[in-house]
Design an enzyme around this catalytic site. Structure first.
Site, PDB file in Angstrom:
ATOM      1  CD1 TRP A  86      -3.762  16.102 -39.837  1.00  0.00           C
ATOM      2  CD2 TRP A  86      -5.669  16.432 -40.976  1.00  0.00           C
ATOM      3  NE1 TRP A  86      -4.350  14.871 -40.034  1.00  0.00           N
ATOM      4  CE2 TRP A  86      -5.509  15.038 -40.726  1.00  0.00           C
ATOM      5  CE3 TRP A  86      -6.778  16.873 -41.675  1.00  0.00           C
ATOM      6  CZ2 TRP A  86      -6.445  14.100 -41.160  1.00  0.00           C
ATOM      7  CZ3 TRP A  86      -7.716  15.934 -42.107  1.00  0.00           C
ATOM      8  CH2 TRP A  86      -7.541  14.574 -41.845  1.00  0.00           C
ATOM      9  CG  ASP A  95      -6.300  21.480 -36.313  1.00  0.00           C
ATOM     10  OD1 ASP A  95      -6.729  20.832 -35.334  1.00  0.00           O
ATOM     11  OD2 ASP A  95      -6.361  21.052 -37.488  1.00  0.00           O
ATOM     12  CE  LYS A 144      -7.209  13.450 -34.704  1.00  0.00           C
ATOM     13  NZ  LYS A 144      -7.091  12.200 -35.468  1.00  0.00           N
TER      14      LYS A 144
END
Length: 365
Positions: A108, A178, A202
């Protein structure tokens, strides 16, 4: 295969949600607050929905102790969308032309780094690619620029199962984090970063809404090419409603915040998450069949990756675990192996059931 009961869902995202939240949403689906309609069918600018929006923002502020000098934006486009929005909004702050530093510790953050190259100089300040993203480079090895607009890192890498234990110190340069996969999983000092961002799918609610928490002095510097929808200052000035927001996802996120508050808040859920992760890692470390390959100092508490030492057993392991109601354990195709995502809504009972199954499978293997 169908089940006559709720499964233990170890998916990385969209992920398991609290049963209590799902039941409330189901109860309110056809007649929300006595209006004779669902929350999905009312105007996003109505008084009723604005109450939902404002309450969700205030609950998030409370849960994360977000100071008043930070804006909370509820956007669309996911983390990938913010990978573009971040350089477009922040790179103009660099001293000598658009530039930023990136710490790459997994898939990511690597995506963030590659996207940023479209808008200016993206300096690869540190990377653990050579170690197959199984660790985090020591802070002393980072090659940070002296003229970067910001430094970006991914606090928890969902695919590789690597997590920063603490927020890194990068001096006075704005830090961008992030937190898609560990938001609200542990206490975080919001003031240590200029920007925090992540999708809700999530630890909060269903996919569709992306949270960006931006220090106010970082607003209003975007590139001329920045699309309206990615201009943080415009979004901040319109309560994230320059177009129709993801109303149902915001409503569900709000229910998720209420659930977390009812549990006792982030401090309580952090202890619960640590207990779940400790149990699973302790089992893996003593096993003769399974192994975790991540350096111990940066193991993720949210995404526990593991491998069967005899990989010819992978298919049978997945088939039997699925039949036992332990689903979505296959690792990401970029990493292989297995992965158990044990976010806030995964109960301790789910982790214990997984360990018991893995122990039994090991005995029979």
């Amino acid at each position: 295969m169908s089940f006559d009961r709720r499964i233990f869902n170890f998916a990385a995202g969209p992920a398991t949600l609290p049963e209590e939240v799902l039941k409330q949403a189901a109860d309110e689906m056809l007649n929300w607050r006595g209006l004779g309609t669902s929350v999905m069918e009312i105007s996003h600018r109505s008084k009723e929905f604005m109450e939902v929006y404002e309450e969700a923002v205030q609950d998030l502020r409370g849960l994360m102790n977000i100071p008043s000098n930070y804006e909370v934006l509820l956007l669309q486009g996911g983390g990938l969308g913010q990978n573009a929005a971040i350089p477009m909004n922040l790179m103009p702050l660099a001293k000598n032309g658009p530039k930023a530093d990136y710490i790459v510790t997994g898939v990511w953050s690597e995506k963030s780094y590659k996207e940023a190259q479209k808008y200016g100089v993206a300096n690869l300040a540190a990377s653990s690619a050579a170690e197959k993203f199984n660790t985090i480079p020591p802070r002393s090895d980072w090659k940070l620029s002296n003229d970067a607009a910001y430094v970006l890192y991914c606090a928890n890498e969902t695919i590789g199962g690597v997590e920063f234990a603490d927020v890194p110190d990068v001096g006075n340069v704005p830090l961008v984090a992030d937190i898609s996969s560990n938001i609200l999983s542990k206490e975080m000092d919001v003031t240590k970063c200029g920007v925090w961002f992540g999708g809700a799918q999530k630890n909060i609610g269903p996919s569709g809404v992306t949270i960006a928490i931006v220090r106010k002095d970082l607003l209003g510097h975007c590139m001329g090419i920045t699309p309206l929808i990615w201009d943080w200052s415009i979004q901040a000035g319109t309560q994230s409603m320059i177009n129709t927001p993801p109303t149902f996802s915001i409503y569900m996120a709000g229910l998720g915040f209420k659930w977390l508050l009812k549990q006792g808040g982030v401090k309580v859920i952090e202890k619960r998450n640590q207990e779940k992760a400790d149990l699973l890692y302790q089992f893996l470390d003593q096993s003769s069949l399974y192994e975790n390959r991540v350096a111990k100092h940066c193991r993720s508490r949210m995404n526990v990756t593991f491998f069967l030492k005899d990989e010819s057993l992978n298919a049978e392991f997945l088939a039997q675990s699925h039949a036992a109601g332990l689903v979505a354990l296959r690792g990401h195709k970029a990493a292989g192996g297995m992965r158990a995502s044990i976010y806030n809504a995964m109960p301790l009972e789910g982790v214990k059931a997984l360990i018991e199954f893995m122990r039994d499978f090991e005995r029979r293997a």
